[in-house]
Motif scaffolding. Sequence first.
Motif, mmCIF file in Angstrom:
data_model
loop_
_atom_site.group_PDB
_atom_site.id
_atom_site.type_symbol
_atom_site.label_atom_id
_atom_site.label_comp_id
_atom_site.label_asym_id
_atom_site.label_seq_id
_atom_site.Cartn_x
_atom_site.Cartn_y
_atom_site.Cartn_z
ATOM 1 N N GLU A 89 0.830 -1.201 0.000
ATOM 2 C CA GLU A 89 0.000 0.000 0.000
ATOM 3 C C GLU A 89 0.871 1.260 0.000
ATOM 4 N N GLY A 90 0.478 2.225 -0.834
ATOM 5 C CA GLY A 90 1.226 3.477 -0.940
ATOM 6 C C GLY A 90 2.323 3.444 -1.978
ATOM 7 N N SER A 91 2.629 2.260 -2.491
ATOM 8 C CA SER A 91 3.660 2.142 -3.528
ATOM 9 C C SER A 91 2.999 1.903 -4.881
ATOM 10 N N VAL A 92 3.823 1.937 -5.957
ATOM 11 C CA VAL A 92 3.319 1.587 -7.291
ATOM 12 C C VAL A 92 3.792 0.188 -7.671
ATOM 13 N N GLY A 93 4.289 -0.535 -6.696
ATOM 14 C CA GLY A 93 4.656 -1.934 -6.914
ATOM 15 C C GLY A 93 6.119 -2.145 -7.235
ATOM 16 N N LEU A 94 6.424 -3.377 -7.695
ATOM 17 C CA LEU A 94 7.782 -3.762 -8.078
ATOM 18 C C LEU A 94 7.993 -3.492 -9.565
ATOM 19 N N PRO A 95 9.213 -3.112 -9.969
ATOM 20 C CA PRO A 95 9.497 -2.945 -11.401
ATOM 21 C C PRO A 95 9.248 -4.254 -12.156
ATOM 22 N N LEU A 96 8.752 -4.143 -13.386
ATOM 23 C CA LEU A 96 8.552 -5.323 -14.218
ATOM 24 C C LEU A 96 9.894 -5.862 -14.685
ATOM 25 N N GLY A 97 9.883 -7.123 -15.144
ATOM 26 C CA GLY A 97 11.131 -7.815 -15.424
ATOM 27 C C GLY A 97 11.930 -7.249 -16.591
ATOM 28 N N ARG A 109 13.892 23.662 2.254
ATOM 29 C CA ARG A 109 13.362 22.300 2.277
ATOM 30 C C ARG A 109 12.549 22.036 1.016
ATOM 31 N N ASN A 110 12.747 20.863 0.415
ATOM 32 C CA ASN A 110 12.043 20.489 -0.802
ATOM 33 C C ASN A 110 10.733 19.777 -0.477
ATOM 34 N N ILE A 111 9.660 20.192 -1.155
ATOM 35 C CA ILE A 111 8.339 19.593 -0.938
ATOM 36 C C ILE A 111 7.739 19.255 -2.289
ATOM 37 N N SER A 112 7.346 18.010 -2.457
ATOM 38 C CA SER A 112 6.609 17.619 -3.663
ATOM 39 C C SER A 112 5.137 17.958 -3.448
ATOM 40 N N PRO A 113 4.557 18.870 -4.254
ATOM 41 C CA PRO A 113 3.159 19.234 -4.016
ATOM 42 C C PRO A 113 2.202 18.067 -4.200
ATOM 43 N N GLU A 114 2.529 17.153 -5.128
ATOM 44 C CA GLU A 114 1.628 16.010 -5.358
ATOM 45 C C GLU A 114 1.490 15.154 -4.107
ATOM 46 N N TRP A 115 2.578 15.028 -3.360
ATOM 47 C CA TRP A 115 2.515 14.249 -2.113
ATOM 48 C C TRP A 115 1.541 14.890 -1.131
ATOM 49 N N LEU A 116 1.691 16.200 -0.889
ATOM 50 C CA LEU A 116 0.794 16.865 0.054
ATOM 51 C C LEU A 116 -0.643 16.874 -0.462
ATOM 52 N N GLU A 117 -0.806 17.025 -1.761
ATOM 53 C CA GLU A 117 -2.162 17.010 -2.329
ATOM 54 C C GLU A 117 -2.841 15.672 -2.103
ATOM 55 N N SER A 118 -2.073 14.602 -2.260
ATOM 56 C CA SER A 118 -2.615 13.263 -1.994
ATOM 57 C C SER A 118 -3.015 13.118 -0.534
ATOM 58 N N GLU A 119 -2.187 13.651 0.378
ATOM 59 C CA GLU A 119 -2.514 13.604 1.806
ATOM 60 C C GLU A 119 -3.796 14.383 2.106
ATOM 61 N N LEU A 120 -3.957 15.549 1.463
ATOM 62 C CA LEU A 120 -5.161 16.366 1.674
ATOM 63 C C LEU A 120 -6.406 15.655 1.169
ATOM 64 N N VAL A 121 -6.311 15.051 0.006
ATOM 65 C CA VAL A 121 -7.473 14.337 -0.548
ATOM 66 C C VAL A 121 -7.877 13.200 0.382
ATOM 67 N N GLN A 122 -6.897 12.472 0.897
ATOM 68 C CA GLN A 122 -7.201 11.352 1.779
ATOM 69 C C GLN A 122 -7.728 11.822 3.132
ATOM 70 N N ALA A 123 -7.082 12.853 3.712
ATOM 71 C CA ALA A 123 -7.441 13.297 5.063
ATOM 72 C C ALA A 123 -8.768 14.045 5.101
ATOM 73 N N LEU A 124 -9.057 14.811 4.048
ATOM 74 C CA LEU A 124 -10.259 15.660 4.055
ATOM 75 C C LEU A 124 -11.381 15.124 3.185
ATOM 76 N N GLY A 125 -11.089 14.118 2.365
ATOM 77 C CA GLY A 125 -12.082 13.707 1.387
ATOM 78 C C GLY A 125 -12.321 14.818 0.375
ATOM 79 N N ALA A 126 -11.247 15.556 0.049
ATOM 80 C CA ALA A 126 -11.367 16.702 -0.860
ATOM 81 C C ALA A 126 -11.573 16.233 -2.286
ATOM 82 N N ALA A 127 -12.370 17.004 -3.036
ATOM 83 C CA ALA A 127 -12.563 16.715 -4.454
ATOM 84 C C ALA A 127 -11.330 17.111 -5.257
ATOM 85 N N GLN A 128 -10.690 18.203 -4.867
ATOM 86 C CA GLN A 128 -9.471 18.678 -5.525
ATOM 87 C C GLN A 128 -8.589 19.347 -4.473
#
Length: 455
Positions: A32-40, A103-122
């Motif tokens: 969970e939270g990953s995109v899996g293992l690389p294909l062969g 400090r470096n911040i990936s906005p997509e990471w925080l956006e994903s956290e917001l969608v999950q934590a708040l049930g946000a549409a965007q």
Amino acid sequence: RGRSIGLPLYEGYGLSECGSVVALNVPGAEREGSVGLPLGHVQVKVDNEHRILVRGNTHLGYLGDEPQADDWLDTGDLGDQDTEGFLTVNGRAKNLLITSFGRNISPEWLESELVQALGAAQAVVFGDGEPQPGALVVITDNRSPDDIRAALTLLNAGLPDYARLQAVYLRRQRLTQAEGHITANGRPVRHQIQADLPRLMAESFPLFMNLSVPAGTSIRQPTPGDSNMAFFDRLQSETEQARAHVTGAPVIQAIREGRFDLEGYTWFLIQAYHHVKHTVPLMMACGGRLPERLEFVRKALVEYIEEEYGHHEWILNDLEACGEDKEAIRHGQPDTSIELMVAYLYDRIQRGNPAAFFGMVQVLEGTSIELATPLGEAIQKQLGLPNQAFSYLYSHGALDQDHFEFFRNLMNDITDPEDQQAIIEAARMVYRLYGDMLHSIPLRAHGKEQRHEAA
């Protein structure tokens, strides 16, 4: 959510340059939270800058370019890989935000956290070059600001300190492709959102967060009727309609469209001078009339006075940098809306409840946080004026973020219903009169809007 209703959904990762799929979660090998293992058929590694590199099944190059060597392809994505090989994708390198602390911040990471934590549409995170990130969040259900704040506080408590959200702007209407804010597949068009940010924030309901909560702290959930730490949110909610008169002023759209000129800017600064010069006298008058039970408020006013003293002179210096005669302005007269706003506040302090003064603080400091810095930058770019002409706007955009957090805590300590109502009513009136001033700013092309009747 799909898994909860029995759908066999698995997250993966791919890109056209690699013939699509690079990594995939599959039954019996998923995390969970990953995109899996690389294909062969591919090799994947993450370099020391967290960039995802792929080799083994990559394209020959882009049309019109020289063919690329069969080497590691820089995907432009950021991520991590654990010891078992599971890959995590955090966002795009080109979207990376770098705070003023480096400090470096990936906005997509925080956006994903917001969608999950708040049930946000965007959710769209911004704040490059700022001390802390902020976010524009679309909530389409009927949850109150109190409920959203509680969820945000829990989210912040679990984030590293440099990534905690300082301000979140709630919207009920979705960002649309028609306005250029999202792509056809729903991804944010960040450069357009950044260009329109002053207007988008002005159209939203702001929540300013307390960042002093240590990670891992257990947060007490508010309950219906709970008065502790609640009056500030009530003040925001009960003045939302009045606030629209400020945020809907034509000048905000005019700045965005490049229809704002030097005449409009100096007119605004002149009005700012004529109300800011009364800020300290108003605070002194308020402090002298406060009852003993509000001694903690009087103490807060002492701090306010020390920080605010002399700011009206900054505005005169800005006007001088714009080519105006600051001594003529010092002895001039304000617009009727500002004259009435100042007179109203003196009257409420002397003949009513002196706590009404804080209705003005709600309006002016809140407006500064939302609009001062982004609008100042847009105005400076359009007019080509030196930095010396923007000391008031730029300083208040930064200063008032700290002030407003102090103000939020102060308001939450005011529990008397009569004091609270006096502040709410004063804020509504100041929104009306300050908004009248903004509606009266002369604008290029369309000229000066028809004036609103003074309240």
